[in-house]
Write an enzyme that holds these catalytic residues in place. Sequence first.
Site, PDB file in Angstrom:
ATOM      1  N   GLY A   1       0.811  -1.212   0.000  1.00 56.92           N
ATOM      2  CA  GLY A   1       0.000   0.000   0.000  1.00 56.92           C
ATOM      3  C   GLY A   1       0.846   1.265   0.000  1.00 56.92           C
ATOM      4  O   GLY A   1       0.519   2.247  -0.680  1.00 56.92           O
ATOM      5  N   THR A   2       1.934   1.252   0.741  1.00 60.08           N
ATOM      6  CA  THR A   2       2.774   2.456   0.843  1.00 60.08           C
ATOM      7  C   THR A   2       3.340   2.830  -0.524  1.00 60.08           C
ATOM      8  O   THR A   2       3.308   3.999  -0.935  1.00 60.08           O
ATOM      9  CB  THR A   2       3.931   2.213   1.853  1.00 60.08           C
ATOM     10  OG1 THR A   2       3.345   1.903   3.112  1.00 60.08           O
ATOM     11  CG2 THR A   2       4.827   3.429   1.974  1.00 60.08           C
TER      12      THR A   2
ATOM     13  N   ASN B   1      -7.929   4.257   8.735  1.00 52.13           N
ATOM     14  CA  ASN B   1      -7.341   3.107   9.418  1.00 52.13           C
ATOM     15  C   ASN B   1      -7.472   3.170  10.933  1.00 52.13           C
ATOM     16  O   ASN B   1      -7.307   2.167  11.604  1.00 52.13           O
ATOM     17  CB  ASN B   1      -5.867   2.959   9.049  1.00 52.13           C
ATOM     18  CG  ASN B   1      -5.114   4.263   9.109  1.00 52.13           C
ATOM     19  OD1 ASN B   1      -5.481   5.241   8.451  1.00 52.13           O
ATOM     20  ND2 ASN B   1      -4.074   4.300   9.905  1.00 52.13           N
TER      21      ASN B   1
ATOM     22  N   GLN C   1      -7.676  -0.015   3.561  1.00 51.57           N
ATOM     23  CA  GLN C   1      -8.484  -0.580   4.655  1.00 51.57           C
ATOM     24  C   GLN C   1      -9.865  -1.027   4.191  1.00 51.57           C
ATOM     25  O   GLN C   1     -10.529  -1.780   4.890  1.00 51.57           O
ATOM     26  CB  GLN C   1      -8.634   0.456   5.779  1.00 51.57           C
ATOM     27  CG  GLN C   1      -7.360   0.742   6.540  1.00 51.57           C
ATOM     28  CD  GLN C   1      -6.898  -0.432   7.405  1.00 51.57           C
ATOM     29  OE1 GLN C   1      -7.653  -1.355   7.702  1.00 51.57           O
ATOM     30  NE2 GLN C   1      -5.634  -0.405   7.795  1.00 51.57           N
TER      31      GLN C   1
ATOM     32  N   SER D   1      -3.788  -3.202  -0.695  1.00 54.63           N
ATOM     33  CA  SER D   1      -2.660  -3.928  -0.091  1.00 54.63           C
ATOM     34  C   SER D   1      -3.077  -5.348   0.255  1.00 54.63           C
ATOM     35  O   SER D   1      -4.185  -5.580   0.749  1.00 54.63           O
ATOM     36  CB  SER D   1      -2.222  -3.177   1.172  1.00 54.63           C
ATOM     37  OG  SER D   1      -1.243  -3.909   1.858  1.00 54.63           O
TER      38      SER D   1
ATOM     39  N   HIS E   1      -1.737  -7.594   2.561  1.00 53.97           N
ATOM     40  CA  HIS E   1      -1.720  -8.174   3.915  1.00 53.97           C
ATOM     41  C   HIS E   1      -2.890  -7.719   4.789  1.00 53.97           C
ATOM     42  O   HIS E   1      -3.048  -8.195   5.906  1.00 53.97           O
ATOM     43  CB  HIS E   1      -0.377  -7.924   4.606  1.00 53.97           C
ATOM     44  CG  HIS E   1      -0.129  -6.526   5.055  1.00 53.97           C
ATOM     45  ND1 HIS E   1      -0.177  -6.150   6.375  1.00 53.97           N
ATOM     46  CD2 HIS E   1       0.200  -5.408   4.367  1.00 53.97           C
ATOM     47  CE1 HIS E   1       0.113  -4.861   6.480  1.00 53.97           C
ATOM     48  NE2 HIS E   1       0.353  -4.391   5.270  1.00 53.97           N
TER      49      HIS E   1
ATOM     50  N   THR F   1      11.841  -6.961 -11.287  1.00 47.26           N
ATOM     51  CA  THR F   1      11.244  -8.297 -11.431  1.00 47.26           C
ATOM     52  C   THR F   1      10.136  -8.457 -10.398  1.00 47.26           C
ATOM     53  O   THR F   1      10.336  -8.157  -9.220  1.00 47.26           O
ATOM     54  CB  THR F   1      12.328  -9.385 -11.236  1.00 47.26           C
ATOM     55  OG1 THR F   1      13.342  -9.138 -12.194  1.00 47.26           O
ATOM     56  CG2 THR F   1      11.752 -10.780 -11.400  1.00 47.26           C
TER      57      THR F   1
ATOM     58  N   CYS G   1       1.923   1.750  11.864  1.00 47.61           N
ATOM     59  CA  CYS G   1       3.076   2.420  11.256  1.00 47.61           C
ATOM     60  C   CYS G   1       3.482   3.665  12.035  1.00 47.61           C
ATOM     61  O   CYS G   1       4.634   4.069  12.007  1.00 47.61           O
ATOM     62  CB  CYS G   1       2.749   2.829   9.826  1.00 47.61           C
ATOM     63  SG  CYS G   1       1.966   1.517   8.928  1.00 47.61           S
TER      64      CYS G   1
HETATM   65  N1  PLP Z   1      -2.843   3.147   3.788  1.00 48.53           N
HETATM   66  C1  PLP Z   1      -3.589   2.782   4.836  1.00 48.53           C
HETATM   67  C2  PLP Z   1      -4.923   3.432   5.058  1.00 48.53           C
HETATM   68  C3  PLP Z   1      -3.124   1.819   5.725  1.00 48.53           C
HETATM   69  O1  PLP Z   1      -3.868   1.474   6.779  1.00 48.53           O
HETATM   70  C4  PLP Z   1      -1.845   1.234   5.502  1.00 48.53           C
HETATM   71  C5  PLP Z   1      -1.293   0.251   6.450  1.00 48.53           C
HETATM   72  O2  PLP Z   1      -1.640   0.219   7.610  1.00 48.53           O
HETATM   73  C6  PLP Z   1      -1.118   1.637   4.361  1.00 48.53           C
HETATM   74  C7  PLP Z   1      -1.641   2.597   3.541  1.00 48.53           C
HETATM   75  C8  PLP Z   1       0.211   1.045   4.052  1.00 48.53           C
HETATM   76  O3  PLP Z   1       0.051  -0.233   3.471  1.00 48.53           O
HETATM   77  P1  PLP Z   1       1.274  -1.279   3.477  1.00 48.53           P
HETATM   78  O4  PLP Z   1       1.394  -1.768   4.888  1.00 48.53           O
HETATM   79  O5  PLP Z   1       0.822  -2.357   2.526  1.00 48.53           O
HETATM   80  O6  PLP Z   1       2.467  -0.563   2.994  1.00 48.53           O
END
Ligand code: PLP
Length: 410
Positions: A86-87, A172, A200, A220, A222, A258, A347
């Site tokens: 996601g990041t 989140n 989310q 994302s 996970h 890759t 995070c």
């Molecule tokens: N965006 C939101 C709203 C999230 O809750 C998160 C992770 O908690 C992310 C982005 C980041 O995703 P990733 O952990 O896959 O980098």
Amino acid sequence: MCLDTIMISGTAGRNRKTVYLDNAASTPVDDAVIVEMIPYLKEQYGNPSSIHRFGRDTGRALQLARRRVADLIGARPREIIFTSGGTEADNLAIKGAALQARKQDPERRCIITSSIEHDAILEPCKALESSGFDIVYLPVTADGLVRPSDLKDTISKKAGRVALVSIMYANNEVGSIQPVAELASIAHAAGALFHTDAVQAAGKIPVDVNNAQVDLMSISSHKINGPKGTGALYIRHGVMLHPLIHGGGQEFLVRSGTENVHGIVGFGKACELAREKIGLYGAVRELRDYMVSKVLGGIAHCRLNGPDDQAKRLPTNAHFTFYGVNGEDMIIKLDEYGFAVSTGSACSVKKQKPSHVLKAMGFSYEEITGSLRITLGLQNTREEIDSLVQALSEIVGELRSLSPFKEKYD
Ligand code: PLP
């Protein structure tokens, strides 16, 4: 393949004892996902860009995964770009759109976002600010919702200069679901692109890129019972982004490197399962509501944060403030009792700063420090919730009795 043969017994033992209620931070990987991934860690090791049989096999696996991811959000496979999560998807959306806009029209240097976004949005915005972009952070209501009228007003003040609007699908921390389609149509009327961070939301509530009218969407793996380290950015057909990672031109020349084949295969399977299981979140919502009523009914000086209107809140999310108690102390105690919960974004914990989300919602320092996020997943049961509420009630009582202001909460 028998999964027990690849489990490390210590980890499995720990998982059995601890009740996991931090599903917004991450989710357990589904067994069916692991089973699909294993061949791509063993015999299927070809590079998907290779022409020979090994490469063609992994190339086909990527194609299938791309289709499964696309199907989850109503997109076309060609519109899915795999990322490391996601990041990275958020960074690619924000910086990629900003740099592309600057190339096409140097006047379009404004990005509008909200003050409750994840750091994966706020940090790239800050980075762009220091290189001359103008970033506007919209306020939110006390429930954590962006007001479309605020977006309209800001856009009209910045007429012709807005390159991108980025507003998260669901928050989140407090689980608030934003009026994304309405916000997107305001952005489009001003000629701006619209991105949403649906990390989310996707897989937990129905999310469709066409209904939501978005140009870009981050998801994302996970967060939906897939492996970590993989995710995707949806890029609507025809939208151009400046690539951030240059190299061999993989992922339709937008994201070189890759591909993480085994991760992507697992992500694809997780998306397929999420699509099949989305109806089960009705039961998760009921379990969450049951928990909320037991907590509010059984523990004094406690309130639920975020929208009351359940249509505006993720089915998995409950976020409380326990007055007179420190959230981190509660987490440590709950961990000792065998429950994994959090105060907010996993995070942000490393940054040791009070939640910017709760600040933007107008919370006092006491309300922020006394907050606790409990996020449910498909695996949680009523018995787990009953024992959690019992533990929480004891812990809050004990911690309050140690507070210098304890008379306030008698
Ligand atoms: N965006 C939101 C709203 C999230 O809750 C998160 C992770 O908690 C992310 C982005 C980041 O995703 P990733 O952990 O896959 O980098």
